[in-house]
Scaffold this motif. Structure first.
Motif, mmCIF file in Angstrom:
data_model
loop_
_atom_site.group_PDB
_atom_site.id
_atom_site.type_symbol
_atom_site.label_atom_id
_atom_site.label_comp_id
_atom_site.label_asym_id
_atom_site.label_seq_id
_atom_site.Cartn_x
_atom_site.Cartn_y
_atom_site.Cartn_z
ATOM 1 N N PRO A 84 25.989 37.749 31.820
ATOM 2 C CA PRO A 84 26.183 37.943 30.378
ATOM 3 C C PRO A 84 26.959 39.218 30.044
ATOM 4 O O PRO A 84 27.589 39.303 28.991
ATOM 5 C CB PRO A 84 24.753 38.008 29.831
ATOM 6 C CG PRO A 84 23.883 38.328 30.987
ATOM 7 C CD PRO A 84 24.569 37.785 32.209
ATOM 8 N N TRP A 85 26.920 40.191 30.961
ATOM 9 C CA TRP A 85 27.566 41.473 30.660
ATOM 10 C C TRP A 85 29.061 41.458 30.993
ATOM 11 O O TRP A 85 29.768 42.421 30.766
ATOM 12 C CB TRP A 85 26.872 42.605 31.443
ATOM 13 C CG TRP A 85 26.913 42.371 32.924
ATOM 14 C CD1 TRP A 85 27.945 42.663 33.765
ATOM 15 C CD2 TRP A 85 25.886 41.797 33.734
ATOM 16 N NE1 TRP A 85 27.624 42.286 35.042
ATOM 17 C CE2 TRP A 85 26.369 41.759 35.055
ATOM 18 C CE3 TRP A 85 24.595 41.313 33.460
ATOM 19 C CZ2 TRP A 85 25.613 41.251 36.117
ATOM 20 C CZ3 TRP A 85 23.855 40.812 34.516
ATOM 21 C CH2 TRP A 85 24.364 40.784 35.820
ATOM 22 N N SER A 86 29.508 40.372 31.562
ATOM 23 C CA SER A 86 30.903 40.302 31.990
ATOM 24 C C SER A 86 31.650 39.265 31.160
ATOM 25 O O SER A 86 31.064 38.305 30.676
ATOM 26 C CB SER A 86 30.922 39.933 33.468
ATOM 27 O OG SER A 86 32.210 40.119 34.002
ATOM 28 N N THR A 87 32.940 39.468 30.997
ATOM 29 C CA THR A 87 33.749 38.519 30.225
ATOM 30 C C THR A 87 33.930 37.215 31.010
ATOM 31 O O THR A 87 33.573 37.129 32.184
ATOM 32 C CB THR A 87 35.152 39.097 29.960
ATOM 33 O OG1 THR A 87 35.765 39.336 31.228
ATOM 34 C CG2 THR A 87 35.086 40.389 29.158
ATOM 35 N N VAL A 88 34.526 36.234 30.347
ATOM 36 C CA VAL A 88 34.874 34.980 31.015
ATOM 37 C C VAL A 88 35.772 35.289 32.220
ATOM 38 O O VAL A 88 35.540 34.789 33.327
ATOM 39 C CB VAL A 88 35.590 34.027 30.011
ATOM 40 C CG1 VAL A 88 36.292 32.895 30.735
ATOM 41 C CG2 VAL A 88 34.572 33.494 29.000
ATOM 42 N N PHE A 89 36.752 36.145 32.009
ATOM 43 C CA PHE A 89 37.631 36.523 33.118
ATOM 44 C C PHE A 89 36.818 37.142 34.260
ATOM 45 O O PHE A 89 36.962 36.767 35.419
ATOM 46 C CB PHE A 89 38.706 37.519 32.633
ATOM 47 C CG PHE A 89 39.734 37.832 33.686
ATOM 48 C CD1 PHE A 89 40.972 37.194 33.667
ATOM 49 C CD2 PHE A 89 39.469 38.747 34.699
ATOM 50 C CE1 PHE A 89 41.923 37.468 34.649
ATOM 51 C CE2 PHE A 89 40.409 39.017 35.687
ATOM 52 C CZ PHE A 89 41.638 38.379 35.657
ATOM 53 N N GLY A 90 35.940 38.071 33.902
ATOM 54 C CA GLY A 90 35.127 38.750 34.915
ATOM 55 C C GLY A 90 34.244 37.788 35.693
ATOM 56 O O GLY A 90 34.079 37.918 36.903
ATOM 57 N N ASN A 91 33.696 36.811 35.009
ATOM 58 C CA ASN A 91 32.835 35.830 35.666
ATOM 59 C C ASN A 91 33.612 34.966 36.656
ATOM 60 O O ASN A 91 33.129 34.672 37.748
ATOM 61 C CB ASN A 91 32.150 34.940 34.620
ATOM 62 C CG ASN A 91 30.849 35.536 34.129
ATOM 63 O OD1 ASN A 91 29.836 35.471 34.817
ATOM 64 N ND2 ASN A 91 30.873 36.170 32.966
ATOM 65 N N LEU A 96 36.252 36.066 43.871
ATOM 66 C CA LEU A 96 37.397 36.742 44.499
ATOM 67 C C LEU A 96 37.077 38.224 44.695
ATOM 68 O O LEU A 96 37.413 38.822 45.718
ATOM 69 C CB LEU A 96 38.650 36.566 43.636
ATOM 70 C CG LEU A 96 39.156 35.122 43.542
ATOM 71 C CD1 LEU A 96 40.262 34.999 42.497
ATOM 72 C CD2 LEU A 96 39.660 34.640 44.899
ATOM 73 N N LYS A 97 36.368 38.790 43.706
ATOM 74 C CA LYS A 97 35.935 40.193 43.791
ATOM 75 C C LYS A 97 35.055 40.389 45.029
ATOM 76 O O LYS A 97 35.203 41.356 45.768
ATOM 77 C CB LYS A 97 35.157 40.511 42.517
ATOM 78 C CG LYS A 97 34.725 41.937 42.323
ATOM 79 C CD LYS A 97 34.179 42.030 40.903
ATOM 80 C CE LYS A 97 33.453 43.317 40.626
ATOM 81 N NZ LYS A 97 33.070 43.386 39.187
ATOM 82 N N LEU A 98 34.153 39.431 45.254
ATOM 83 C CA LEU A 98 33.265 39.526 46.425
ATOM 84 C C LEU A 98 34.057 39.418 47.725
ATOM 85 O O LEU A 98 33.583 39.825 48.785
ATOM 86 C CB LEU A 98 32.206 38.419 46.386
ATOM 87 C CG LEU A 98 31.199 38.495 45.234
ATOM 88 C CD1 LEU A 98 30.301 37.274 45.201
ATOM 89 C CD2 LEU A 98 30.358 39.779 45.344
ATOM 90 N N SER A 102 41.196 42.443 43.987
ATOM 91 C CA SER A 102 41.094 43.199 42.738
ATOM 92 C C SER A 102 41.431 42.301 41.549
ATOM 93 O O SER A 102 41.994 41.227 41.702
ATOM 94 C CB SER A 102 42.067 44.374 42.761
ATOM 95 O OG SER A 102 43.389 43.874 42.618
ATOM 96 N N LYS A 103 41.085 42.825 40.356
ATOM 97 C CA LYS A 103 41.359 42.082 39.131
ATOM 98 C C LYS A 103 42.835 41.762 38.982
ATOM 99 O O LYS A 103 43.205 40.639 38.639
ATOM 100 C CB LYS A 103 40.913 42.912 37.926
ATOM 101 C CG LYS A 103 39.712 42.324 37.244
ATOM 102 C CD LYS A 103 39.342 43.124 36.031
ATOM 103 C CE LYS A 103 37.980 42.635 35.557
ATOM 104 N NZ LYS A 103 37.446 43.386 34.458
ATOM 105 N N SER A 104 43.679 42.756 39.232
ATOM 106 C CA SER A 104 45.107 42.527 39.008
ATOM 107 C C SER A 104 45.655 41.513 40.014
ATOM 108 O O SER A 104 46.423 40.632 39.656
ATOM 109 C CB SER A 104 45.882 43.840 39.060
ATOM 110 O OG SER A 104 45.547 44.542 40.232
#
Ligand code: ADP
Ligand code: ADP
Length: 221
Positions: A84-91, A96-98, A102-104
């Motif tokens: 819930p604390w992360s945006t749709v993008f973050g979710n 991939l983050k794991l 990176s985000k970019s």
């Protein structure tokens, strides 16, 4: 799955000698009444639970320490299970983050995933701003962002209204065609299994055992 039996620690026999040979590119529905062991089978395939006996054999040579093919399995749970604390993008970025992306570096893949479920415009929204169907779409985008060869879905739309559910079923079919992913879709709906799949594997009531394995001739194929 080779002769998989599952006995839970409380003595419940959930699966009895279940074998299933999944061919690449299939869309399989695992159909059966509540409690027959569908989720248990799916979780064992995903490595989220161990078989008491029998085995899951993967054709891939790239097996990791857990005996699973690296990055090859996407899982969609019955609940969207978004952070819930992360945006749709973050979710959607999370898998991939794991894997250290990176985000970019992940932006293109994340946006492609969101586009394929029609949510590109909601990348910056938070889960609480979305409807149940939209949350489910985010959860699907998250499951496919790593381009898994196998997508496991555990009664993903059970909590949604009929119309939303039908739309999401069509989304799943599009993804299946677009990415050539192999799908195992757990459902207790005869209608849903007939609408979606090439093959329906029917399980009987507990203890889970396969009693029918049906090829489906879909007009679209
Ligand atoms: P389905 O997905 O077909 O509804 P499940 O795989 O969830 O069925 O459950 C199969 C059987 O195993 C049921 O009888 C259920 O109560 C039991 N079961 C599932 N998970 C557990 C657990 N963690 N501990 C004990 N029994 C369980
Ligand atoms: P992103 O930038 O990927 O959207 P955030 O900036 O919101 O993620 O958070 C960064 C990381 O911090 C998250 O991936 C999460 O692991 C952790 N985090 C943020 N808020 C919380 C929270 N309330 N509880 C636990 N972990 C959190």
């Amino acid at each position: 799955m080779q002769n998989v039996t599952k006995v839970f620690s409380n003595g419940t026999l959930a699966l009895k000698d279940m074998s299933l040979d999944v061919r690449p590119g299939e869309f399989i529905s695992l159909l059966g009444p509540s409690g027959c062991g569908k989720s248990t089978a799916l979780r064992i395939i995903a490595g989220l639970g161990d078989a008491s006996s029998g085995s899951i054999d993967w054709p891939s040579s790239k097996i990791n320490a857990k005996g699973l093919p690296e990055g090859d399995v996407g899982f969609v749970f019955q609940e969207p299970t978004l952070m819930p604390w992360s945006t749709v993008f973050g979710n959607v970025h999370l898998p991939l983050k794991l894997r250290g992306v990176s985000k970019s570096a992940a932006r293109q893949k994340v946006m492609e995933g969101l586009e394929s479920v029609g949510l590109a415009d909601f990348a910056d929204a938070y889960p609480r701003e979305l409807s149940g169907g939209m949350k489910m779409r985010v959860s699907i985008a998250r499951a496919i962002v790593t381009r898994p060869k196998l997508l496991l879905m555990d009664e993903p739309f059970a909590a949604l209204d009929e119309i939303t559910r039908q739309k999401l079923n069509d989304d799943v079919l599009k993804l299946w065609e677009q990415f050539g992913v192999t799908v195992i879709f757990v459902t207790h709906s005869v209608y849903e299994s007939a609408y979606l799949s090439n093959r329906i594997v029917v399980m009987r009531a507990r203890p889970g055992q396969v009693y029918a394995d049906l090829e489906v001739v879909q007009p679209r194929v």
